[in-house]
Design a protein around this motif. Structure first.
Motif, short mmCIF file in Angstrom:
data_model
loop_
_atom_site.label_atom_id
_atom_site.label_comp_id
_atom_site.label_asym_id
_atom_site.label_seq_id
_atom_site.Cartn_x
_atom_site.Cartn_y
_atom_site.Cartn_z
N UNK A 185 -71.43 -94.80 -4.39
CA UNK A 185 -71.81 -96.02 -5.07
C UNK A 185 -72.58 -96.91 -4.10
N UNK A 186 -73.71 -97.44 -4.57
CA UNK A 186 -74.50 -98.39 -3.79
C UNK A 186 -74.61 -99.69 -4.57
N UNK A 187 -74.44 -100.79 -3.86
CA UNK A 187 -74.43 -102.12 -4.45
C UNK A 187 -75.49 -102.98 -3.74
N UNK A 188 -76.44 -103.48 -4.52
CA UNK A 188 -77.51 -104.33 -4.00
C UNK A 188 -77.32 -105.74 -4.53
N UNK A 189 -77.28 -106.71 -3.62
CA UNK A 189 -77.23 -108.12 -4.01
C UNK A 189 -78.61 -108.70 -3.71
N UNK A 190 -79.30 -109.12 -4.76
CA UNK A 190 -80.68 -109.61 -4.64
C UNK A 190 -80.73 -111.12 -4.74
N UNK A 191 -81.53 -111.70 -3.87
CA UNK A 191 -81.77 -113.13 -3.94
C UNK A 191 -83.25 -113.39 -3.70
N UNK A 192 -83.78 -114.33 -4.44
CA UNK A 192 -85.19 -114.70 -4.27
C UNK A 192 -85.28 -115.93 -3.38
N UNK A 193 -86.07 -115.77 -2.31
CA UNK A 193 -86.39 -116.91 -1.44
C UNK A 193 -87.91 -116.87 -1.31
N UNK A 194 -88.55 -116.91 -2.44
CA UNK A 194 -90.00 -116.71 -2.50
C UNK A 194 -90.67 -118.01 -2.94
N UNK A 250 -65.41 -107.48 1.37
CA UNK A 250 -65.93 -106.13 1.14
C UNK A 250 -67.39 -106.14 1.60
N UNK A 251 -67.67 -105.39 2.64
CA UNK A 251 -69.02 -105.36 3.24
C UNK A 251 -69.87 -104.21 2.70
N UNK A 252 -69.41 -103.55 1.65
CA UNK A 252 -70.12 -102.40 1.11
C UNK A 252 -71.21 -102.85 0.13
N UNK A 253 -72.27 -103.44 0.69
CA UNK A 253 -73.40 -103.89 -0.12
C UNK A 253 -74.63 -103.98 0.76
N UNK A 254 -75.77 -104.03 0.11
CA UNK A 254 -77.06 -104.25 0.77
C UNK A 254 -77.57 -105.59 0.28
N UNK A 289 -81.09 -95.16 -5.47
CA UNK A 289 -79.99 -94.87 -6.40
C UNK A 289 -78.93 -95.99 -6.36
N UNK A 290 -79.38 -97.21 -6.64
CA UNK A 290 -78.51 -98.40 -6.59
C UNK A 290 -77.72 -98.48 -7.90
N UNK A 298 -74.38 -108.79 -12.86
CA UNK A 298 -74.49 -107.49 -12.21
C UNK A 298 -74.74 -106.44 -13.27
N UNK A 299 -75.78 -105.65 -13.07
CA UNK A 299 -76.06 -104.52 -13.95
C UNK A 299 -75.50 -103.29 -13.25
N UNK A 300 -74.70 -102.53 -14.00
CA UNK A 300 -74.02 -101.37 -13.44
C UNK A 300 -74.44 -100.10 -14.17
N UNK A 301 -74.67 -99.04 -13.40
CA UNK A 301 -75.05 -97.74 -13.96
C UNK A 301 -74.40 -96.63 -13.15
#
Length: 170
Positions: free
Chosen positions: A1-10, A37-41, A90-91, A158-161
């Motif tokens: 399982x891969x977990x991506x936390x996205x933030x916009x600083x644009x 839990x540090x299991x994220x990008x 494969x997030x 969070x969108x999960x697949x």
């Protein structure tokens, strides 16, 4: 399982960017760095010319708070580049989080527990965060009365697949 936390600083306006970075240093960055839990990008969507500045701020915050730096990726946009990254890497969990918002230290852990509880039940599903409002001028936290659901998406989503086939866009 891969977990991506996205933030916009644009931001194209450097003055506005710096204001948001100051708020990020007070709320978002300490809370993301303090996750149990540090299991994220951590995915930062920002203009290319700001990547080094933001990376340096993250490094400073890690040093100041004595926290480990999370896995980090910078993307320039939230369209094709983002979609390609999600598919290539494969997030399974895509979490959107604003750069000026706080999260509790178990936020990632709670999302992943819900993911594992439901991943075999559904092809894909959405987890809606139910945020609190924090008034920084009064130093008070308020429970939001509005509840998010499938017809009105939370800004903390969070969108999960199980099998990654699509991405949401910011």
């Amino acid at each position: 399982m891969k977990h991506l936390i996205s933030t916009r600083i644009k931001f194209d306006d450097d003055t506005l960017l710096m204001k948001y970075l100051e708020v990020s240093k007070k709320f978002f960055l300490p809370s993301i760095l303090s996750q149990t839990n540090k299991n994220f990008i951590l995915c930062v969507i920002a203009n290319r010319q700001h990547h080094t500045l933001i990376d340096n701020i993250i490094n400073e915050m890690c040093e100041t708070l004595k926290k480990e730096k999370p896995s980090l990726v910078f993307l320039n946009d939230a369209s094709t580049t983002y979609l390609n990254y999600i598919l290539k890497e494969n997030i399974n969990i895509q979490t959107r989080h604003d750069c000026d918002d706080w999260m509790c230290d178990t936020y990632v852990d709670q999302i992943q527990k819900i993911f594992f509880k439901n991943v075999d039940k559904y092809k894909s599903f959405v987890i809606h965060g139910q945020p609190y409002k924090y008034d920084i001028t009064e130093d008070k936290k308020y429970k939001m009365t509005y509840r998010y659901d499938g017809s009105n998406t939370s800004m903390f989503v969070s969108i999960c697949q199980k099998n990654v086939t699509f991405s949401y866009l910011h």
